[in-house]
Design an enzyme around this catalytic site. Structure first.
Site, mmCIF file in Angstrom:
data_model
loop_
_atom_site.group_PDB
_atom_site.id
_atom_site.type_symbol
_atom_site.label_atom_id
_atom_site.label_comp_id
_atom_site.label_asym_id
_atom_site.label_seq_id
_atom_site.Cartn_x
_atom_site.Cartn_y
_atom_site.Cartn_z
ATOM 1 N N ARG A 34 17.160 -17.538 6.127
ATOM 2 C CA ARG A 34 17.842 -16.392 5.238
ATOM 3 C C ARG A 34 16.669 -15.598 4.617
ATOM 4 O O ARG A 34 15.537 -16.003 4.504
ATOM 5 C CB ARG A 34 18.586 -17.221 4.231
ATOM 6 N N LYS B 35 20.040 -22.936 0.478
ATOM 7 C CA LYS B 35 21.362 -23.182 -0.660
ATOM 8 C C LYS B 35 21.231 -24.702 -1.146
ATOM 9 O O LYS B 35 20.944 -25.570 -0.515
ATOM 10 C CB LYS B 35 22.499 -22.806 0.167
ATOM 11 N N HIS C 140 20.502 -10.922 8.094
ATOM 12 C CA HIS C 140 21.451 -11.940 8.496
ATOM 13 C C HIS C 140 21.769 -11.720 9.996
ATOM 14 O O HIS C 140 22.310 -12.733 10.452
ATOM 15 C CB HIS C 140 22.834 -12.012 7.491
ATOM 16 N N ARG D 62 19.285 -13.624 11.758
ATOM 17 C CA ARG D 62 19.821 -15.116 11.681
ATOM 18 C C ARG D 62 20.917 -15.592 12.672
ATOM 19 O O ARG D 62 20.825 -16.597 13.296
ATOM 20 C CB ARG D 62 20.092 -15.303 10.196
ATOM 21 N N HIS E 153 23.197 -25.684 7.678
ATOM 22 C CA HIS E 153 24.303 -25.752 7.147
ATOM 23 C C HIS E 153 24.561 -27.124 6.615
ATOM 24 O O HIS E 153 24.415 -28.153 7.694
ATOM 25 C CB HIS E 153 25.087 -25.314 8.266
ATOM 26 N N TYR F 70 29.477 -20.126 16.025
ATOM 27 C CA TYR F 70 28.563 -19.722 17.011
ATOM 28 C C TYR F 70 29.151 -20.073 18.141
ATOM 29 O O TYR F 70 29.013 -19.463 19.256
ATOM 30 C CB TYR F 70 27.187 -20.156 16.825
#
Length: 300
Positions: free
Chosen positions: A150, A175, A244, A247, A270, A279
């Site tokens: 990120r 995150k 992004h 990414r 994730h 994806y």
């Protein structure tokens, strides 16, 4: 697809719309959407009156609209109109039940993230840098595409922590303060080595950031995005490229090559594999394009 209805409504419907316009100062577009929504309700109810309908009827109507091709957002607007109409009926006509309350529209599919093709990624990254700032930029963008970081993770990297050039790994905190280590590809490592040798020419003596500005301080996420957009424009890629997107491109291209969804999840950081499953749709689009371009019986 359901076409919008037009024309007058029964007396209660017109009275409701007049009340919305005069008492609630509803906008013209809202009134138009609510008129269409009420027309849809009356069509689905056939000969039955709105006061005779219950929640099961409304749920069946939602399913029928969805089956007719109406999208989740349009159905949501219809439900909003129906709830408003029944609230008006309760206030002005003594109807006791609002059958549209608690009924939810079908979920609209999330828009797929845009990605670069492998050829576009190559066109973005392959040209050799011609100055110090471009050397820094290539190192950043190679690391983006190589490791799926990120923008905030890349901006937070320090010289002495995060990058292990000898092992070819980068460790970041994403995150929810989740840390992960991701491999760094050979071209990204070479670009980082070149930048590390030149970094002291820009960085202030007390600045720990790996990527610094012209004035020597830490480069912000906005600065990274601006440089990426500028490079894509100068190179004539013809698409708006943002951090992004690199990414997303990392994840899509890796999944196309490996087919390992769980590994892509771990590399992206994730928490849930559901976030990564988008994806697989991108991968299907790639396969569909290959089929359409190559199969002799495909649609042309």
């Amino acid at each position: 697809m359901v076409s919008p209805a037009a024309g007058p409504l029964p007396a209660d419907g017109e009275a409701w719309l007049d009340w919305l316009a005069s008492q609630r100062r509803a906008a013209e577009l809202t009134l138009k959407a609510y008129r269409e929504g009420l027309h849809a309700l009356l069509r689905l109810a056939a000969e039955r009156q709105p006061a005779e309908l219950d929640m099961q009827d409304i749920r069946r109507f939602v399913a029928r609209l969805h089956g007719e091709g109406l999208g989740g957002r349009s159905i949501s607007r219809h439900l909003s109109a129906w709830r408003s109409f029944y609230r008006w009926l309760a206030r002005h006509r003594g109807v006791r039940v609002n059958p549209a309350l608690g009924v939810r529209p079908p979920r609209s599919p999330s828009p797929l993230p845009r990605v670069l093709s492998p050829e576009q990624a190559q066109a973005l990254l392959d040209p050799e840098p011609s100055n110090l700032l471009e050397t820094r930029d290539i190192a950043m963008f190679e690391l983006f595409y190589s490791s799926g970081l990120r923008a905030a993770e890349l901006a937070a990297l320090d010289v002495d922590t995060g990058i292990d050039l000898a092992q070819g790994m980068v460790t970041v905190t994403g995150k929810r303060q989740r840390s992960r280590s991701v491999p760094v590809g050979g071209k990204a490592l070479a670009a980082l080595v070149r930048w590390s040798a030149l970094r002291p020419q820009l960085a202030r003596a007390d600045e720990p950031a790996l990527f610094v500005t012209r004035s020597g301080g830490r480069l912000s996420t906005g600065g990274i995005a601006s440089r990426l957009e500028q490079r894509a424009r100068v190179l004539g890629l013809g698409v708006h490229v943002h951090p992004h997107m690199l990414r997303h491109s990392f994840a899509s291209h890796l999944l196309q090559s490996s087919g390992d969804l769980r590994a892509v999840q771990e590399l992206l950081g994730h928490a849930s594999i559901r976030s990564t499953q988008i994806y697989t749709q991108l991968d299907f689009q790639h396969l569909a394009r290959v089929y359409d371009a190559a199969h002799p019986r495909a649609r042309k």
